[in-house]
Design a protein around this motif. Sequence first.
Motif, mmCIF file in Angstrom:
data_model
loop_
_atom_site.group_PDB
_atom_site.id
_atom_site.type_symbol
_atom_site.label_atom_id
_atom_site.label_comp_id
_atom_site.label_asym_id
_atom_site.label_seq_id
_atom_site.Cartn_x
_atom_site.Cartn_y
_atom_site.Cartn_z
ATOM 1 N N LEU A 102 -0.012 3.054 -7.116
ATOM 2 C CA LEU A 102 1.077 3.308 -6.172
ATOM 3 C C LEU A 102 0.827 4.562 -5.345
ATOM 4 C CD1 LEU A 102 4.292 2.441 -8.232
ATOM 5 C CD2 LEU A 102 3.184 1.082 -6.459
ATOM 6 N N SER A 105 -1.808 3.620 -2.761
ATOM 7 C CA SER A 105 -1.289 2.626 -1.821
ATOM 8 C C SER A 105 -0.291 3.248 -0.854
ATOM 9 C CB SER A 105 -0.637 1.475 -2.582
ATOM 10 O OG SER A 105 -1.583 0.787 -3.380
ATOM 11 N N LEU A 106 0.572 4.116 -1.342
ATOM 12 C CA LEU A 106 1.512 4.806 -0.458
ATOM 13 C C LEU A 106 0.778 5.702 0.530
ATOM 14 C CD1 LEU A 106 4.368 5.768 -2.962
ATOM 15 C CD2 LEU A 106 4.484 4.096 -1.111
ATOM 16 N N LEU A 109 -0.585 3.506 3.272
ATOM 17 C CA LEU A 109 0.427 3.083 4.244
ATOM 18 C C LEU A 109 0.847 4.226 5.169
ATOM 19 C CD1 LEU A 109 2.806 0.731 2.216
ATOM 20 C CD2 LEU A 109 1.145 0.095 3.965
ATOM 21 N N ILE A 252 1.370 -4.831 3.234
ATOM 22 C CA ILE A 252 2.250 -4.798 2.072
ATOM 23 C C ILE A 252 1.754 -5.758 1.003
ATOM 24 C CG2 ILE A 252 4.546 -5.504 1.291
ATOM 25 C CD1 ILE A 252 4.603 -2.770 2.403
ATOM 26 N N PHE A 255 -0.660 -4.271 -1.436
ATOM 27 C CA PHE A 255 -0.178 -2.982 -1.931
ATOM 28 C C PHE A 255 -0.835 -2.613 -3.262
ATOM 29 C CE2 PHE A 255 3.107 0.008 -3.491
ATOM 30 C CZ PHE A 255 3.147 0.837 -2.391
ATOM 31 N N GLY A 306 2.053 -8.925 -5.151
ATOM 32 C CA GLY A 306 1.711 -8.996 -3.733
ATOM 33 C C GLY A 306 2.454 -10.113 -3.022
ATOM 34 N N LEU A 309 6.127 -9.124 -2.527
ATOM 35 C CA LEU A 309 6.268 -8.111 -1.477
ATOM 36 C C LEU A 309 6.126 -8.726 -0.091
ATOM 37 C CD1 LEU A 309 4.297 -5.107 -3.032
ATOM 38 C CD2 LEU A 309 6.769 -5.323 -2.751
#
Length: 326
Positions: A102, A105-106, A109, A252, A255, A306, A309
């Motif tokens: 996470l 991945s954040l 993004l 997304i 992610f 995935g 999302l």
Amino acid sequence: MSAVTAAKSAAPTTPAPGAATPAPPRRKRASALWKHKTLYLMALPGILYFLLFKYAPMGGLVIAFQDYLPFLGITGSPWVGFDHFVRFFTEDTFYVLLRNTLMISLGMLLFSFPVPIILALLLNEVRTKWFQRSIQSVVYLPHFLSWVIVVSIFYVLLTTDGGSVNNLLVSWGFDPVPFLTDPDWLRPMYIFQEIWKGAGWGTIVYLAAMTAVDVQLYEASELDGAGRLRQAWHITLPAIRPTIIVMFILAIGDFLELGFEHMFLVMNSLNRDVADIFDTYVYTAGIENGQLSYAAAVGLFKGLVGLILVVFANRLAKRFGEEGVY
């Protein structure tokens, strides 16, 4: 008279003599396929790729619910239900993998996703065509390099044993920085490598979308006194907003899918605590430890997240009046 007229209008009409009868739906589809046969032939390699390497292997996901043994095969291996999922969710490793995935991945993004958009806007403002094409070629080039080459280049630049960056820091009076082994530097280095390799290639989609913007809008804004920055903000960005939303939905969907090869190459024993993600864990559990069913369960969980999302992001986009992916 009204009843007679209604009866006549409700009566089935027969085609006039000599009139052409409509073709059946099956013949219409066959005619459309033959008419656009060149386009379908061009799409055939991509369709075969997805059928062979994406959809066909999905049948093997059944081993996530089995205690799969290669010499017994899928049909002979015993069923264990959701035991592998229960084991995965109850282990402390799950929370470590989720946190690491996470966090990266954040960061992708927040930092990696906007870069192609900004780069496309800058390239779109270049009026000298040969200079624009030259810059495009330079920023596209890293996409064609494998991750082995990319990581090797950064290793030569960042290593404490004669690396160019650390040599420069030492010459300025600073201490060498262990970029490759310090856990605090892993995520920034990973995201920067992703940006360097993929940002130029990602601009292709946005530049193609910008070509559809009506030139008269720019001319009218110039008459109103708008500069390049206001034109980009009020004309270009709203025009390519559907493309941005589609690309964001696709991002997304990945992610939890950061990719195995890149992280495996930058990971070592000193930064493993922050580098171990779902993709590397699947490799370790399935290939190194031989727990094929357990690794399949982890991969299935990642794919389902995935999918959820993507569906949620697509519905959210449609609720706000955008087209979405489907």
